[in-house]
Design a protein around this motif. Structure first.
Motif, short mmCIF file in Angstrom:
data_model
loop_
_atom_site.label_atom_id
_atom_site.label_comp_id
_atom_site.label_asym_id
_atom_site.label_seq_id
_atom_site.Cartn_x
_atom_site.Cartn_y
_atom_site.Cartn_z
N SER A 254 14.35 14.03 12.01
CA SER A 254 15.87 14.23 11.63
C SER A 254 16.14 13.15 10.86
O SER A 254 16.94 13.25 9.74
N VAL A 255 15.68 11.98 10.98
CA VAL A 255 16.15 10.70 10.45
C VAL A 255 15.53 10.54 8.95
O VAL A 255 16.11 10.37 7.83
N GLU A 256 14.24 11.18 8.78
CA GLU A 256 13.58 11.41 7.53
C GLU A 256 14.35 12.34 6.67
O GLU A 256 14.58 12.12 5.40
N GLN A 257 14.81 13.34 7.26
CA GLN A 257 15.71 14.31 6.44
C GLN A 257 16.76 13.51 6.04
O GLN A 257 17.29 14.25 5.00
N MET A 258 17.35 13.07 6.91
CA MET A 258 18.81 12.43 6.55
C MET A 258 18.64 11.60 5.30
O MET A 258 19.43 11.62 4.61
N ILE A 259 17.50 10.80 5.29
CA ILE A 259 17.30 9.91 4.19
C ILE A 259 16.94 10.63 2.93
O ILE A 259 17.57 10.26 1.84
N THR A 260 16.13 11.91 3.03
CA THR A 260 15.84 12.59 2.12
C THR A 260 17.25 13.30 1.52
O THR A 260 17.53 13.47 0.23
N ASP A 261 18.07 13.49 2.41
CA ASP A 261 19.37 14.00 2.01
C ASP A 261 20.72 12.99 1.66
O ASP A 261 21.68 13.49 1.27
N GLY A 262 19.99 11.96 1.39
CA GLY A 262 21.01 10.79 0.81
C GLY A 262 21.51 9.87 1.67
O GLY A 262 22.61 9.06 1.32
N ALA A 263 21.25 9.72 3.18
CA ALA A 263 21.87 8.74 3.89
C ALA A 263 21.54 7.34 3.37
O ALA A 263 20.20 7.14 3.33
N THR A 264 22.29 6.48 3.43
CA THR A 264 22.00 5.02 3.08
C THR A 264 22.53 4.23 3.98
O THR A 264 21.68 2.98 4.07
N LEU A 265 23.33 4.38 4.97
CA LEU A 265 23.84 3.55 6.03
C LEU A 265 23.77 4.44 7.45
O LEU A 265 24.38 5.39 7.59
N PHE A 266 23.09 3.87 8.37
CA PHE A 266 22.94 4.61 9.78
C PHE A 266 23.92 3.78 10.63
O PHE A 266 23.47 2.70 10.98
N THR A 267 24.98 4.14 11.04
CA THR A 267 25.83 3.60 12.22
C THR A 267 25.65 4.14 13.25
O THR A 267 26.10 5.38 13.69
N GLU A 268 25.29 3.06 14.39
CA GLU A 268 25.07 3.76 15.69
C GLU A 268 26.31 3.68 16.41
O GLU A 268 26.98 2.61 16.56
N VAL A 269 26.87 4.67 17.27
CA VAL A 269 28.36 5.04 17.80
C VAL A 269 28.03 4.90 19.33
O VAL A 269 27.65 6.25 19.92
N GLY A 270 28.27 4.00 20.01
CA GLY A 270 28.11 4.05 21.63
C GLY A 270 27.36 2.76 21.99
O GLY A 270 27.16 1.88 21.39
N PRO A 271 26.95 2.76 23.32
CA PRO A 271 26.46 1.77 23.83
C PRO A 271 24.81 1.30 23.15
O PRO A 271 24.17 2.36 22.89
N GLY A 272 24.62 0.23 23.26
CA GLY A 272 23.14 -0.20 22.76
C GLY A 272 23.02 -0.18 21.21
O GLY A 272 23.69 0.19 20.52
#
Length: 298
Positions: A254-272
């Motif tokens: 999933s992460v690899e595909q998101m990067i392929t599709d243009g994701a440049t910043l991953f923001t974690e929403v929630g604990p930890g």
């Protein structure tokens, strides 16, 4: 492009959500609504309970969901996702945050999911194990060659795969994996074989509830655990969500595909910060952050 990611079970901690409750009227309202929906004061356990209290199945999943979703809600106009994803339970948080489900329906499904999974665990003793330092294909092959039910369950990052199944089969697979060169093959302290065929009774129970829930067109694509690809069609999202309990969590893919599709910043929403760590192991050049709420958005 902004990718917002939502954590799953195991991210809980004592005191979680208290800062949101104290800082935001919107958060207070949603937490109180959650207490009413669940029929017990989950806020007491989240804010003041021990780690042991938070481990209760009926508490853990709703608590993580509430922390994530309420944080996303109080971010208000600062929450601008181009894509979302959630790890296992986190997929439900992601679907509420991206407008596919409303808060109340999401919480009811998560509560039902937790109880259904607990019942499935009680029907047949089962477990999971973390495997470190082997290629996914080798782990998959050893699981396939092992007698009994044992499958790849969580593709967390390269070299870190969780297997799931019957206790004896998982133990046998762990021995074979160590012989094949795994750095570690460690049985986890979990209640059952999540994301395996042994969750079929829970899947059937949850399927009826998901089918009866209204889903709306999401504001952005969700990269679902089952497909590891962008999904926006409500019917497809439902189908994938139902399959999720017995299918593996394809987080790496999933992460690899998101990067392929243009994701440049991953923001974690929630604990930890577990998911940020996994993203960095999947692609060390990816930028990660934690969602932070500063002032009252109400």
């Amino acid at each position: 492009m902004n990718a917002y990611i939502f954590p799953g079970q195991g991210a809980q901690f004592s005191g979680m959500g208290l800062d949101l409750y104290e800082k935001s009227a919107v958060a207070q309202e949603l937490f109180e609504l959650a207490n009413n929906i669940l029929g017990f004061n989950i806020t007491d356990i989240m804010f003041e309970g021990s780690a042991e209290d938070l481990k209760q199945t009926k508490v853990t999943q709703p608590a993580i969901f509430l922390h994530s979703v309420i944080l996303a809600k109080v971010l208000g106009s600062h929450f601008k996702p181009n894509m979302v994803a959630g790890h296992s339970l986190g997929e439900f948080s992601a679907l509420v945050a991206n407008g596919c489900m409303n808060f109340e329906d999401g919480l009811k499904l998560v509560s039902k999911r937790a109880l259904a999974m607990q019942q499935a665990c009680e029907m047949q003793p089962s477990t999971m194990a973390a495997v470190l330092g082997l290629d996914d294909a080798i782990v998959e092959q050893i699981c396939a060659d092992t007698a009994g039910i044992v499958v790849a369950a969580n593709y967390n990052c390269p070299g870190q795969l969780v297997i799931s199944g019957e206790i004896e089969a998982v133990d046998k697979a762990c021995n074979a994996l160590k012989e094949a060169g795994a750095r570690r093959a460690l049985v986890l302290p979990v209640g059952g074989a999540f994301h395996s065929p042994l969750m079929e009774p829970a899947r059937e129970e949850l399927a009826a509830a998901i089918e009866a829930t209204t889903f709306s067109k999401p504001i952005c694509p969700i990269y679902q655990n089952v497909t590891a690809s962008a999904v926006t069609d409500e019917a497809a999202i439902k189908t994938n969500l139902i399959s999720q309990l017995t299918a593996p969590v394809k987080w790496t893919q999933s992460v690899e595909q998101m990067i392929t599709d243009g994701a440049t910043l991953f923001t974690e929403v929630g604990p930890g910060k577990v998911l940020q760590g996994l993203v960095k192991k999947i692609n060390r050049n990816a930028e990660t952050a934690s969602a932070v709420f500063e002032t009252d958005a109400s």
